[in-house]
Structures are given as structure tokens and as C-alpha cells.
Design a protein around this motif. Structure first.
Motif, PDB file in Angstrom:
ATOM      1  N   ALA A 131      -3.070   0.248  -4.366  1.00  0.00           N
ATOM      2  CA  ALA A 131      -4.080   1.176  -3.862  1.00  0.00           C
ATOM      3  C   ALA A 131      -5.152   1.503  -4.899  1.00  0.00           C
ATOM      4  O   ALA A 131      -6.318   1.685  -4.552  1.00  0.00           O
ATOM      5  CB  ALA A 131      -3.413   2.461  -3.381  1.00  0.00           C
ATOM      6  N   LEU A 132      -4.762   1.579  -6.175  1.00  0.00           N
ATOM      7  CA  LEU A 132      -5.733   1.862  -7.233  1.00  0.00           C
ATOM      8  C   LEU A 132      -6.260   0.593  -7.893  1.00  0.00           C
ATOM      9  O   LEU A 132      -7.269   0.617  -8.597  1.00  0.00           O
ATOM     10  CB  LEU A 132      -5.108   2.765  -8.310  1.00  0.00           C
ATOM     11  N   GLY A 133      -5.542  -0.529  -7.697  1.00  0.00           N
ATOM     12  CA  GLY A 133      -5.960  -1.788  -8.305  1.00  0.00           C
ATOM     13  C   GLY A 133      -5.762  -1.828  -9.807  1.00  0.00           C
ATOM     14  O   GLY A 133      -6.462  -2.564 -10.507  1.00  0.00           O
TER      15      GLY A 133
ATOM     16  N   LYS B 127      -5.471  11.544  -0.409  1.00  0.00           N
ATOM     17  CA  LYS B 127      -6.249  11.568   0.838  1.00  0.00           C
ATOM     18  C   LYS B 127      -5.676  10.600   1.870  1.00  0.00           C
ATOM     19  O   LYS B 127      -5.754  10.846   3.085  1.00  0.00           O
ATOM     20  CB  LYS B 127      -7.705  11.225   0.559  1.00  0.00           C
ATOM     21  N   TRP B 128      -5.081   9.494   1.382  1.00  0.00           N
ATOM     22  CA  TRP B 128      -4.504   8.526   2.331  1.00  0.00           C
ATOM     23  C   TRP B 128      -3.215   9.054   2.927  1.00  0.00           C
ATOM     24  O   TRP B 128      -2.933   8.839   4.118  1.00  0.00           O
ATOM     25  CB  TRP B 128      -4.279   7.182   1.634  1.00  0.00           C
TER      26      TRP B 128
ATOM     27  N   THR C  30      -5.016   0.990  11.632  1.00  0.00           N
ATOM     28  CA  THR C  30      -5.631   2.099  12.351  1.00  0.00           C
ATOM     29  C   THR C  30      -6.243   3.149  11.430  1.00  0.00           C
ATOM     30  O   THR C  30      -6.960   4.025  11.903  1.00  0.00           O
ATOM     31  CB  THR C  30      -4.595   2.790  13.264  1.00  0.00           C
ATOM     32  N   ILE C  31      -5.950   3.073  10.137  1.00  0.00           N
ATOM     33  CA  ILE C  31      -6.503   4.028   9.170  1.00  0.00           C
ATOM     34  C   ILE C  31      -7.725   3.386   8.513  1.00  0.00           C
ATOM     35  O   ILE C  31      -7.599   2.479   7.684  1.00  0.00           O
ATOM     36  CB  ILE C  31      -5.467   4.430   8.098  1.00  0.00           C
ATOM     37  N   GLU C  32      -8.898   3.834   8.884  1.00  0.00           N
ATOM     38  CA  GLU C  32     -10.127   3.240   8.404  1.00  0.00           C
ATOM     39  C   GLU C  32     -10.271   3.384   6.880  1.00  0.00           C
ATOM     40  O   GLU C  32     -10.116   4.471   6.332  1.00  0.00           O
ATOM     41  CB  GLU C  32     -11.328   3.903   9.081  1.00  0.00           C
ATOM     42  N   GLY C  33     -10.541   2.259   6.221  1.00  0.00           N
ATOM     43  CA  GLY C  33     -10.758   2.265   4.782  1.00  0.00           C
ATOM     44  C   GLY C  33      -9.504   2.233   3.940  1.00  0.00           C
ATOM     45  O   GLY C  33      -9.587   2.216   2.703  1.00  0.00           O
ATOM     46  N   LEU C  34      -8.328   2.210   4.563  1.00  0.00           N
ATOM     47  CA  LEU C  34      -7.069   2.207   3.813  1.00  0.00           C
ATOM     48  C   LEU C  34      -6.976   0.958   2.946  1.00  0.00           C
ATOM     49  O   LEU C  34      -7.157  -0.154   3.440  1.00  0.00           O
ATOM     50  CB  LEU C  34      -5.879   2.245   4.779  1.00  0.00           C
ATOM     51  N   PRO C  35      -6.729   1.100   1.630  1.00  0.00           N
ATOM     52  CA  PRO C  35      -6.563  -0.081   0.777  1.00  0.00           C
ATOM     53  C   PRO C  35      -5.491  -1.007   1.342  1.00  0.00           C
ATOM     54  O   PRO C  35      -4.534  -0.539   1.987  1.00  0.00           O
ATOM     55  CB  PRO C  35      -6.136   0.516  -0.568  1.00  0.00           C
ATOM     56  N   PRO C  36      -5.610  -2.314   1.126  1.00  0.00           N
ATOM     57  CA  PRO C  36      -4.693  -3.295   1.725  1.00  0.00           C
ATOM     58  C   PRO C  36      -3.218  -2.986   1.446  1.00  0.00           C
ATOM     59  O   PRO C  36      -2.856  -2.592   0.334  1.00  0.00           O
ATOM     60  CB  PRO C  36      -5.109  -4.616   1.073  1.00  0.00           C
ATOM     61  N   THR C  37      -2.397  -3.155   2.469  1.00  0.00           N
ATOM     62  CA  THR C  37      -0.952  -2.948   2.349  1.00  0.00           C
ATOM     63  C   THR C  37      -0.236  -4.253   2.684  1.00  0.00           C
ATOM     64  O   THR C  37      -0.768  -5.082   3.424  1.00  0.00           O
ATOM     65  CB  THR C  37      -0.463  -1.855   3.306  1.00  0.00           C
ATOM     66  N   GLU C  38       0.961  -4.425   2.154  1.00  0.00           N
ATOM     67  CA  GLU C  38       1.733  -5.630   2.450  1.00  0.00           C
ATOM     68  C   GLU C  38       2.476  -5.484   3.771  1.00  0.00           C
ATOM     69  O   GLU C  38       2.666  -6.454   4.500  1.00  0.00           O
ATOM     70  CB  GLU C  38       2.719  -5.907   1.319  1.00  0.00           C
ATOM     71  N   CYS C  39       2.898  -4.276   4.080  1.00  0.00           N
ATOM     72  CA  CYS C  39       3.652  -4.018   5.308  1.00  0.00           C
ATOM     73  C   CYS C  39       2.795  -3.229   6.304  1.00  0.00           C
ATOM     74  O   CYS C  39       1.630  -2.957   6.046  1.00  0.00           O
ATOM     75  CB  CYS C  39       4.931  -3.240   4.984  1.00  0.00           C
TER      76      CYS C  39
END
Length: 504
Positions: free
Chosen positions: A143-145, A440-441, A465-474
Motif C-alpha cells: 500500500a505504501l510501496g 483512510k482505506w 469497489t473501493i475507488e483508488g485502493l492501492p493494488p491488493t493480491e486478494c
């Protein structure tokens, strides 16, 4: 003074400064902030915390574990000897009012626990055998990279839990037998106990996450129920003393002259410290267990981990406090002369007789052993984050961890414990900064959970469905279609086309 003594003294002072003036403030501020931002989610969804415990796994996989099993792993690590001796020390040093502030901080800290555990669920990863892993290192990277920061967190956690606190818990577990074995430290009994403890731990950790969760699902409830039963008996048998006990707690809690006369060692400070450090809310340890649960929505495990904070502090620590405070009321001179574990032992002896000392010995051993297992679980998850699934490295790591447990059982090494405290302090600061940046996420995911609950649905999460959410694996539709079980299947069949058109 030789160098070793100086180093022990220096690290002790650094640890004290870090926890009293920096970390404590951060934990309180973050807990209050998330209590406000989540609209006190830890109180609003109290009923949901319990309803999630009976929920079955929602994603297929031989080695995935249930929400309840993940709760037991985190509770196993949270609940340790500090819940017995630490509470008695806080009361003896700061006063009975420490119990009030300890409980208040558990409620505040539960909000931080919700956020960090929800984040761990959002950015968990799926292993080759169907198991899930995650925690602060994982959500810091994804999420933070910042993989380098995730690695730093993982290294601090391993040093703290596998090499520091596990030595402490091993020492507490085996030295509790000293009451029964004269010359325990010199006649070979300590070595024998260390070997037995290492073998017991090896049996569990070589079985992997699944066996760890099963063992803790047995040990934690048994030891908790037994300990609570003793405390309830003490309370009922001395019910006439309760008005004095509660009066003493409240009078001490709001004795402002004593509080501000020496704040660093005051009843408020000691109560807050004991509450926050016992339940570990916000420190980044429990999310490693929270991420392993197979649930249909991240907030479900976030709520369950808030419940773990309540179990640790409002339940187990309060039980210890009640036994000690009844002793204080009935024999104040004797109680005032004791501290730590001897105070708890005499308090239980005062209530139920000599059998109480035997029970406390068993409780110390069980609490310490369960903490060994939970702490190792956290360390292994973070080792895998750094180096992947290297079986050779994992085998060597397990052997080293067993060696630390054996060494800790026969040696009281103050320097290692001071360093573990310092490592945990820095680890917590990294995690607190991360959850403040990513909070915030968790709030947006909580809004999704709330909306589905209000609509009368069993919440199911889809990351898209969560706009702008950093990429998730699951949490993607394709994965849910392949592995999902009810209510995931029903959600995909009946709702997703209507609510999230185009995502599938």
C-alpha cells in the motif's frame, strides 16, 4: 562497573524513556484518533465481534484457518505473564487506580487494533498451500510501496519476538517450577525443563500455521476459563468487600495530587502503560495473526481482533486485579509488602488456599507457552516476507528459535530483554506511522461493511469497489469465484451484477 553492566543500564534507561515519553503518547493519540474517525467502531459493533467467532472459513484451502483460530493465535501472544505479574506491579507501584486507566486504554486501543488488523486483511497474500499471510510488513510494501521499510519492520519484529520475548517467556515458564524444586537453578532441573519446553515448542512449530492455530485454540480457552473461574470465585466469596474495592480504585484513579505530583510514575501513567503494552494494540504484532484468517470481509477480522484486546485487558488483567485488590482490602499490610508474582501468589492463597499457588504456577506455564507459540508465528510470517518460502532457511530459523528458548529457560539475560523492548518500541513506531497513513482505506472498507450491514446482508468485500485502493493480491472477483464459499458464492451470484456492474 563493567561494560555489560553499563550496557544493561543504558538499554534499560533508553527503553524506559522510549516507552514513557514517546511511544505511550503515540499509542494514546492514535487510539483516540481512530476511535473518533471510526465513530467508536469498537463499541458500535460489539455484537458483531462475537457473531464472527462462529463463522466458518470463506475461502478454500487446506491450510487456511478460521477467524476464531486467528483470534486464538493473537490472544496467545497477547496474554502472557504480564497479565498476572504486570498487573500486580502496576497496582503495587502506582496504586489501585491503575486498574481503571488500564481498562480505559483497552477500549481506546481497540480502535487501533481494528484498523491495523483490517489493513492486514486487505493486503494479505495467499500461499502455495492455500494459507494466508500478512501484517504490517505486507501492507507497508503493497500500500505504501516501501519494501525497504517493510523489511525493517520484519527484522525488528523477528529480533523482538523470536530472539527477545521468547527467551523471557521461556525463563518465566520454567522458573515458575522453582517453588517445587529446591536448588532449581543449580541441580540440573532448569536444563531438563529447558529441553522439555524446546521439544514441546518444536512439536508445534514444525507443524506449521495450521498446527499452531489448533494448539492455541485449545490452550488459550482452557487457561483463560480456569483463570477466570478462580477470579470469579474470589469475587463471589468476598462480595462484601466489593464496595471497598471499587471505592479504592476510583479514589486512587482520580487522586489528582498524587497524579500530577510525579506523573511519570503515577497511577495514570502506570495504568495506561500496562493496558496498552499488555494488549499490544497498535504495535503491529497482532495483525500478523489477523491476516491469516479466511473471512468474507476484512472488517470482520478487524472486529475480532478488537475483541482480543478486550479479552486480554478487560477480562484477564481485570481478573488478576480483582484477586490482588481483595487481598489489599483484607490484609493491607501484607499486600503492601509484596510486588509482582509473589503478590499474586499470596492474593490467590488468601482467597482459595495453597491450591491457588499450584494453579498460578500452572497458569504461568500455560500463559508463557502459548506466548512462545504466538510469538514464533509472528516471526515466521515476517521471515517469509523477507526471504519467501526457502525451506532450508526456515528449518535453520526454527532450530535457532528453539535454541533461544532453551537458553532463555536456563538464563535470565536482562540485556536481551531490554533490547527486545527497544526493538518493539521502534517496530511500533513504524507501524503507527503506517496505519496513520493508510487508515483512510480501513475507514472506506468500514463504510462498505456498514452499508452492507444496514442493507441486511452478510458483508462480502470486493477490492475493486473501493475507488483508488492501492493494488491488493486478494479480494478480487476472479479469486472469489474460484475459491469462495458461502456467503461469497451467494454474493457473487445474486448481488455483484446489480451493485458492481461490469466488474466481473
Amino acid at each position: 562497573m563493567d561494560f555489560n553492566e553499563w550496557l544493561v543500564g543504558f538499554t534499560g534507561e533508553l527503553s524506559g524513556f522510549l516507552y514513557t515519553y514517546i511511544l505511550l503518547l503515540l499509542l494514546v493519540v492514535v487510539g483516540v484518533y481512530f476511535t473518533i474517525r471510526t465513530k467508536a467502531v469498537q463499541l458500535r459493533y460489539l455484537k458483531d465481534m462475537f457473531s464472527q467467532l462462529t463463522e466458518k472459513k470463506h475461502v478454500e484451502g487446506e491450510r487456511s484457518i478460521s477467524s476464531f483460530q486467528a483470534l486464538m493465535v493473537s490472544t496467545a501472544s497477547r496474554v502472557g505473564t504480564g497479565n498476572i505479574a504486570g498487573v500486580a506491579t502496576a497496582i503495587a507501584t502506582g496504586g489501585p487506580g491503575a486498574v481503571f486507566w488500564m481498562g480505559l486504554m483497552a477500549i481506546v486501543g481497540a480502535a487501533s487494533a481494528f484498523v491495523e488488523s483490517t489493513l492486514a486483511q486487505i493486503w494479505k497474500v495467499r500461499g502455495k498451500e492455500g494459507e494466508f499471510r500478512g501484517g504490517p510488513a505486507y501492507y507497508i510494501e503493497q500500500a505504501l510501496g516501501k519494501r525497504w521499510l517493510g523489511i525493517l519492520f520484519a527484522v525488528l519484529l523477528i529480533l523482538c519476538f523470536a530472539f527477545g520475548f521468547n527467551g523471557l517467556q521461556a525463563f518465566n515458564a520454567t522458573s515458575s517450577l522453582e517453588y517445587y524444586i529446591p536448588d532449581y537453578a543449580t541441580n540440573g532441573a532448569a536444563i531438563a525443563c529447558g529441553i522439555v519446553l524446546a521439544v514441546m515448542t518444536a512439536f508445534v512449530i514444525f507443524g506449521g500455521a495450521k498446527r499452531i492455530s489448533v494448539i492455541t485454540s485449545i490452550i488459550v480457552p482452557i487457561m483463560a476459563v480456569g483463570y477466570i473461574a478462580i477470579a470469579v470465585w474470589t469475587t463471589i466469596a468476598n462480595i462484601g468487600e466489593l464496595p471497598k474495592v471499587f471505592g479504592m480504585v476510583l479514589a486512587s484513579a482520580f487522586d489528582f495530587q498524587a497524579i500530577f505530583g510525579g506523573f511519570a510514575g503515577s497511577v495514570v501513567m502506570l495504568g495506561i502503560k500496562r493496558g496498552l503494552y499488555s494488549n499490544e494494540a497498535g504495535m503491529g504484532s497482532a495483525p500478523n495473526a489477523a491476516a491469516t484468517a479466511s473471512v468474507s470481509h476484512p472488517c470482520k477480522q478487524g472486529l475480532v481482533q478488537s475483541l482480543s484486546v478486550y479479552i486480554d485487558t478487560l477480562l484477564i488483567c481485570t481478573c488478576s486485579a480483582m484477586m490482588v485488590l481483595v487481598f489489599y482490602v483484607q490484609d493491607p499490610e501484607a499486600a503492601a509488602a509484596l510486588n509482582g508474582m509473589p503478590l499474586v501468589q499470596m492474593a490467590v492463597n488468601n482467597s482459595v488456599g495453597e491450591m491457588g499457588i499450584h494453579f498460578i504456577t500452572f497458569a504461568i506455564f500455560a500463559f508463557a507457552f502459548s506466548s512462545l507459540i504466538g510469538n514464533y508465528f509472528y516471526a515466521e510470517s515476517n521471515l517469509r516476507f523477507i526471504k519467501g518460502n526457502s525451506r532450508a532457511l526456515l528449518f535453520v530459523f526454527r532450530i535457532v528459535c528453539l535454541g533461544i528458548i532453551f537458553y532463555g529457560a536456563v538464563n535470565s539475560f536482562d540485556l536481551a530483554w531490554n533490547l527486545a523492548d527497544i526493538f518493539m518500541g521502534f517496530m511500533a513506531m513504524v507501524n503507527l506511522v503506517a496505519i496513520m497513513l493508510l487508515g483512510k482505506w480501513a475507514l472506506k472498507v468500514l463504510d462498505d461493511y456498514t452499508a452492507q450491514r444496514k442493507a441486511g446482508k452478510d458483508p462480502v468485500f470486493v477490492a475493486d469497489t473501493i475507488e483508488g485502493l492501492p493494488p491488493t493480491e486478494c479480494w478480487h472477483v476472479e479469486e472469489l469465484k474460484e475459491y469462495g464459499k458461502p456467503p461469497v458464492k451467494e454474493y457473487l451470484d445474486d448481488q455483484i451484477e446489480v451493485e458492481y456492474a461490469g466488474l466481473n
